[in-house]
Design an enzyme around this catalytic site. Structure first.
Site, PDB file in Angstrom:
ATOM      1  N   ASN A  28       0.821  -1.203   0.000  1.00 22.12           N
ATOM      2  CA  ASN A  28       0.000   0.000   0.000  1.00 22.12           C
ATOM      3  C   ASN A  28       0.857   1.256   0.000  1.00 22.12           C
ATOM      4  O   ASN A  28       1.861   1.331   0.699  1.00 22.12           O
ATOM      5  CB  ASN A  28      -0.904  -0.019   1.236  1.00 22.12           C
ATOM      6  CG  ASN A  28      -2.085   0.889   1.093  1.00 22.12           C
ATOM      7  OD1 ASN A  28      -1.956   2.031   0.687  1.00 22.12           O
ATOM      8  ND2 ASN A  28      -3.252   0.388   1.434  1.00 22.12           N
ATOM      9  N   GLN A  84     -14.430  -1.269  -1.019  1.00 22.38           N
ATOM     10  CA  GLN A  84     -15.368  -0.186  -1.280  1.00 22.38           C
ATOM     11  C   GLN A  84     -15.743  -0.295  -2.753  1.00 22.38           C
ATOM     12  O   GLN A  84     -14.929  -0.012  -3.625  1.00 22.38           O
ATOM     13  CB  GLN A  84     -14.725   1.160  -0.936  1.00 22.38           C
ATOM     14  CG  GLN A  84     -14.472   1.281   0.561  1.00 22.38           C
ATOM     15  CD  GLN A  84     -13.438   2.330   0.902  1.00 22.38           C
ATOM     16  OE1 GLN A  84     -12.309   2.239   0.468  1.00 22.38           O
ATOM     17  NE2 GLN A  84     -13.845   3.307   1.693  1.00 22.38           N
ATOM     18  N   GLY A  90     -17.362   4.920  -1.533  1.00 25.03           N
ATOM     19  CA  GLY A  90     -16.073   5.498  -1.185  1.00 25.03           C
ATOM     20  C   GLY A  90     -14.926   5.070  -2.080  1.00 25.03           C
ATOM     21  O   GLY A  90     -13.781   5.461  -1.861  1.00 25.03           O
ATOM     22  N   GLN A  91     -15.208   4.262  -3.103  1.00 23.43           N
ATOM     23  CA  GLN A  91     -14.149   3.824  -4.015  1.00 23.43           C
ATOM     24  C   GLN A  91     -13.702   5.003  -4.865  1.00 23.43           C
ATOM     25  O   GLN A  91     -14.514   5.688  -5.477  1.00 23.43           O
ATOM     26  CB  GLN A  91     -14.661   2.695  -4.919  1.00 23.43           C
ATOM     27  CG  GLN A  91     -13.633   2.175  -5.890  1.00 23.43           C
ATOM     28  CD  GLN A  91     -14.195   1.112  -6.833  1.00 23.43           C
ATOM     29  OE1 GLN A  91     -15.399   0.916  -6.923  1.00 23.43           O
ATOM     30  NE2 GLN A  91     -13.311   0.449  -7.542  1.00 23.43           N
ATOM     31  N   THR A  92     -12.401   5.263  -4.900  1.00 25.57           N
ATOM     32  CA  THR A  92     -11.891   6.396  -5.673  1.00 25.57           C
ATOM     33  C   THR A  92     -10.997   5.975  -6.831  1.00 25.57           C
ATOM     34  O   THR A  92     -10.772   6.752  -7.736  1.00 25.57           O
ATOM     35  CB  THR A  92     -11.108   7.365  -4.780  1.00 25.57           C
ATOM     36  OG1 THR A  92     -10.034   6.655  -4.171  1.00 25.57           O
ATOM     37  CG2 THR A  92     -12.015   7.985  -3.719  1.00 25.57           C
ATOM     38  N   VAL A  93     -10.481   4.758  -6.795  1.00 27.26           N
ATOM     39  CA  VAL A  93      -9.697   4.228  -7.910  1.00 27.26           C
ATOM     40  C   VAL A  93     -10.590   3.218  -8.620  1.00 27.26           C
ATOM     41  O   VAL A  93     -11.042   2.252  -7.994  1.00 27.26           O
ATOM     42  CB  VAL A  93      -8.396   3.551  -7.414  1.00 27.26           C
ATOM     43  CG1 VAL A  93      -7.641   2.919  -8.579  1.00 27.26           C
ATOM     44  CG2 VAL A  93      -7.514   4.563  -6.696  1.00 27.26           C
ATOM     45  N   HIS A  95     -10.802   0.470  -9.968  1.00 33.77           N
ATOM     46  CA  HIS A  95     -10.255  -0.881 -10.125  1.00 33.77           C
ATOM     47  C   HIS A  95     -10.592  -1.608  -8.820  1.00 33.77           C
ATOM     48  O   HIS A  95     -10.212  -1.143  -7.740  1.00 33.77           O
ATOM     49  CB  HIS A  95      -8.739  -0.795 -10.318  1.00 33.77           C
ATOM     50  CG  HIS A  95      -8.085  -2.096 -10.681  1.00 33.77           C
ATOM     51  ND1 HIS A  95      -6.961  -2.143 -11.478  1.00 33.77           N
ATOM     52  CD2 HIS A  95      -8.359  -3.383 -10.367  1.00 33.77           C
ATOM     53  CE1 HIS A  95      -6.575  -3.405 -11.636  1.00 33.77           C
ATOM     54  NE2 HIS A  95      -7.416  -4.170 -10.958  1.00 33.77           N
ATOM     55  N   HIS A  97     -10.545  -3.528  -5.604  1.00 29.87           N
ATOM     56  CA  HIS A  97      -9.433  -3.865  -4.712  1.00 29.87           C
ATOM     57  C   HIS A  97      -9.945  -4.136  -3.308  1.00 29.87           C
ATOM     58  O   HIS A  97     -10.887  -3.516  -2.852  1.00 29.87           O
ATOM     59  CB  HIS A  97      -8.346  -2.787  -4.697  1.00 29.87           C
ATOM     60  CG  HIS A  97      -8.816  -1.416  -4.333  1.00 29.87           C
ATOM     61  ND1 HIS A  97      -9.540  -0.601  -5.188  1.00 29.87           N
ATOM     62  CD2 HIS A  97      -8.652  -0.701  -3.201  1.00 29.87           C
ATOM     63  CE1 HIS A  97      -9.789   0.550  -4.603  1.00 29.87           C
ATOM     64  NE2 HIS A  97      -9.274   0.513  -3.384  1.00 29.87           N
ATOM     65  N   HIS A  99      -8.740  -4.273   0.640  1.00 26.81           N
ATOM     66  CA  HIS A  99      -7.743  -3.902   1.638  1.00 26.81           C
ATOM     67  C   HIS A  99      -7.625  -5.059   2.619  1.00 26.81           C
ATOM     68  O   HIS A  99      -8.640  -5.598   3.072  1.00 26.81           O
ATOM     69  CB  HIS A  99      -8.199  -2.668   2.437  1.00 26.81           C
ATOM     70  CG  HIS A  99      -8.311  -1.425   1.626  1.00 26.81           C
ATOM     71  ND1 HIS A  99      -7.315  -0.481   1.590  1.00 26.81           N
ATOM     72  CD2 HIS A  99      -9.304  -0.969   0.823  1.00 26.81           C
ATOM     73  CE1 HIS A  99      -7.691   0.514   0.812  1.00 26.81           C
ATOM     74  NE2 HIS A  99      -8.894   0.240   0.326  1.00 26.81           N
TER      75      HIS A  99
END
Length: 173
Positions: A28, A84, A90-93, A95, A97, A99
């Site tokens: 990360n 997310q 709240g997902q900002t990218v 793709h 993923h 955590h």
């Protein structure tokens, strides 16, 4: 598997420490706790529902496998695993993923267990901007305890973590 690995439009090949045919794990950029990693599908896919069945199965198998190793390596008592899925979540990218954060019963970074979720939300919100800054030292937003990560820092951690996966593969071969 030395081909490029993208996290959305960002090349994260040097941050990868685990690769399977349809999923990979990367260190990360701004870990909330030591051992905070991401597991991603190798195909750039914005949402969980966009994954094909074999990709979803491989992704979840990889989350499980990476989680087991991360928990052992970091001496954790459990894991927070979060995804997310979509901008409203709240997902900002764009793709998919997951955590993975190793957690401890005693001495955990988060005094109250659920404090991890707002921290994840804040971290996710600044991720796109910070990914553009990878080659230089990354500036931290509001959280001064989180150390800046350079590409070299992340690569060093990825190479170290990779040794645990190489050892696990040798045992199963």
């Amino acid at each position: 598997m030395s081909s490029s690995l993208l996290f959305s439009t960002f090349d994260v090949s040097r941050q990868a420490f685990y690769r399977a045919r349809l999923a990979a794990a990367i260190v990360n950029l701004k870990p909330l706790v030591p051992g905070h990693v991401l597991v991603i599908p190798t195909r750039v896919v914005p949402r969980l529902a966009d994954l094909k069945h074999d990709e979803l199965a491989a992704l979840m198998t990889s989350v499980q496998h990476v989680g087991k190793v991360i928990e052992r390596v970091y001496g954790a008592d459990g894991l927070t695993i979060a995804c997310q899925d979509g901008k409203a979540a709240g997902q900002t990218v764009p793709h998919v993923h997951f955590h993975i954060l190793p957690r401890k019963l005693q001495g955990d970074v988060f005094a109250r267990n659920d404090d991890v979720y707002p921290a994840l939300d804040r971290a996710e919100g600044s991720l796109p901007e910070n990914l553009h800054q990878v080659p230089q030292s990354v500036r931290m937003d509001a959280d001064e305890d989180r150390k800046p990560r350079t590409l070299e820092d992340m690569e060093r951690e990825a190479l170290w973590l990779k040794t645990f996966f190489d050892a696990a593969e040798e045992k199963t071969s």
